[in-house]
Design an enzyme around this catalytic site. Sequence first.
Site, short mmCIF file in Angstrom:
data_model
loop_
_atom_site.label_atom_id
_atom_site.label_comp_id
_atom_site.label_asym_id
_atom_site.label_seq_id
_atom_site.Cartn_x
_atom_site.Cartn_y
_atom_site.Cartn_z
N HIS A 7 0.84 -1.10 -0.05
CA HIS A 7 -0.03 0.04 0.12
C HIS A 7 0.75 1.27 0.04
CE1 HIS A 7 0.19 -0.78 4.40
NE2 HIS A 7 0.63 0.37 4.79
N HIS A 79 3.75 6.94 3.71
CA HIS A 79 4.72 5.95 3.68
C HIS A 79 4.37 5.08 2.53
CE1 HIS A 79 1.80 4.12 6.61
NE2 HIS A 79 2.13 3.14 5.87
N GLU A 130 7.48 1.34 5.04
CA GLU A 130 7.12 0.04 5.88
C GLU A 130 7.21 -1.09 5.28
OE1 GLU A 130 3.02 0.44 6.42
OE2 GLU A 130 2.69 -1.58 7.64
C1 LIG Z 1 1.25 -0.32 11.48
C2 LIG Z 1 -0.12 -0.05 11.17
C3 LIG Z 1 -0.35 0.84 9.64
C4 LIG Z 1 -0.18 -0.32 8.76
O1 LIG Z 1 -0.16 -0.15 7.72
O2 LIG Z 1 -0.27 -1.65 9.10
C5 LIG Z 1 0.50 1.82 9.55
O3 LIG Z 1 0.99 2.12 8.54
S1 LIG Z 1 0.67 2.95 10.85
C6 LIG Z 1 1.81 4.26 10.32
C7 LIG Z 1 2.06 5.09 11.16
N1 LIG Z 1 3.48 4.72 12.10
C8 LIG Z 1 4.84 5.20 11.72
O4 LIG Z 1 4.55 6.21 10.94
C9 LIG Z 1 5.81 4.67 12.54
C10 LIG Z 1 7.04 4.96 12.10
N2 LIG Z 1 7.16 6.45 12.10
C11 LIG Z 1 7.86 7.06 13.13
O5 LIG Z 1 8.53 6.32 14.07
C12 LIG Z 1 8.33 8.46 13.14
O6 LIG Z 1 6.95 8.95 12.52
C13 LIG Z 1 9.38 8.91 12.47
C14 LIG Z 1 10.71 8.33 12.69
C15 LIG Z 1 9.19 8.67 11.01
C16 LIG Z 1 9.50 10.44 12.55
O7 LIG Z 1 9.36 10.76 13.71
P1 LIG Z 1 10.12 11.88 14.62
O8 LIG Z 1 9.78 11.85 15.82
O9 LIG Z 1 11.51 11.88 14.32
O10 LIG Z 1 9.38 13.18 13.77
P2 LIG Z 1 10.19 14.46 13.15
O11 LIG Z 1 8.96 15.18 12.75
O12 LIG Z 1 11.14 14.94 14.13
O13 LIG Z 1 10.95 13.89 11.71
C17 LIG Z 1 12.41 13.63 11.54
C18 LIG Z 1 12.52 14.13 10.09
O14 LIG Z 1 11.87 13.03 9.43
C19 LIG Z 1 10.78 13.68 8.54
N3 LIG Z 1 9.60 12.74 8.32
C20 LIG Z 1 8.94 12.30 9.29
N4 LIG Z 1 7.93 11.69 9.09
C21 LIG Z 1 8.06 11.33 7.68
C22 LIG Z 1 7.55 10.82 6.70
N5 LIG Z 1 6.34 10.10 6.98
N6 LIG Z 1 7.90 10.87 5.30
C23 LIG Z 1 8.92 11.66 5.12
N7 LIG Z 1 9.59 12.38 5.90
C24 LIG Z 1 9.31 12.34 7.27
C25 LIG Z 1 10.65 15.07 9.18
O15 LIG Z 1 10.11 15.73 8.25
C26 LIG Z 1 11.84 15.31 9.68
O16 LIG Z 1 12.65 15.81 8.57
P3 LIG Z 1 13.58 17.18 8.83
O17 LIG Z 1 14.18 17.52 7.53
O18 LIG Z 1 14.64 17.10 10.03
O19 LIG Z 1 12.40 18.35 9.22
CO LIG Z 2 0.93 1.55 6.30
#
Ligand SMILES: CC[C@H](C(=O)O)C(=O)SCCNC(=O)CCNC(=O)[C@H](O)C(C)(C)COP(=O)(O)OP(=O)(O)OC[C@H]1O[C@@H](n2cnc3c(N)ncnc32)[C@H](O)[C@@H]1OP(=O)(O)O
Ligand SMILES: [Co+2]
Length: 134
Positions: A7, A79, A130
Amino acid sequence: MLGRLNHVAIAVPDLNAAINRYEKVLGAKVSAPQHLPEHGVTVVFVEVENTKTELLFPLGDNSPIGAFLEKNPSGGMHHMCYEVDDILAARDKLIEDGVRVLGDGNPKIGAHGKPVLFLHPKDFDGTLIELEQV
Ligand SMILES: CC[C@H](C(=O)O)C(=O)SCCNC(=O)CCNC(=O)[C@H](O)C(C)(C)COP(=O)(O)OP(=O)(O)OC[C@H]1O[C@@H](n2cnc3c(N)ncnc32)[C@H](O)[C@@H]1OP(=O)(O)O
Ligand SMILES: [Co+2]
């Protein structure tokens, strides 16, 4: 390592409005909302012939989608999810290659009842990845 695209996920600021647009405007089939407190999200899946779109809305106080929507208030692509045969083998190889596996490195059960892991967006050209074991 990578199998099919499972997805593409979009974070949305208003889940009901997004569901309505996909159903009524685009004529798509949308699944019932699923609340996943362990992941801090409510999700629905839009099913198309060759893949799915996941619509994500924050659930609870520490949702990763809450932080994303603060930076992107209109929503946006969040993602891509790829299928893998063996998520632990994939994880170990990625770590060996210097990729940051998010969380504690142990897979959690995702929306399809299967193990998932996330890879840091900064290690993949600004795209959160993911992996889902099928
Ligand atoms: C699992 C259930 C369901 C499924 O399909 O089965 C799902 O998909 S649930 C989806 C939701 N879960 C997650 O997203 C889990 C993993 N995500 C994380 O651990 C955090 O969101 C993380 C590490 C990606 C970012 O968290 P953090 O606290 O570090 O946030 P920041 O805002 O400080 O981000 C740091 C840096 O990364 C950039 N960023 C954040 N999110 C994204 C993204 N989705 N895509 C691209 N870039 C991303 C953010 O802009 C910051 O960049 P910077 O240049 O420093 O501004
Ligand atoms: Co997902």
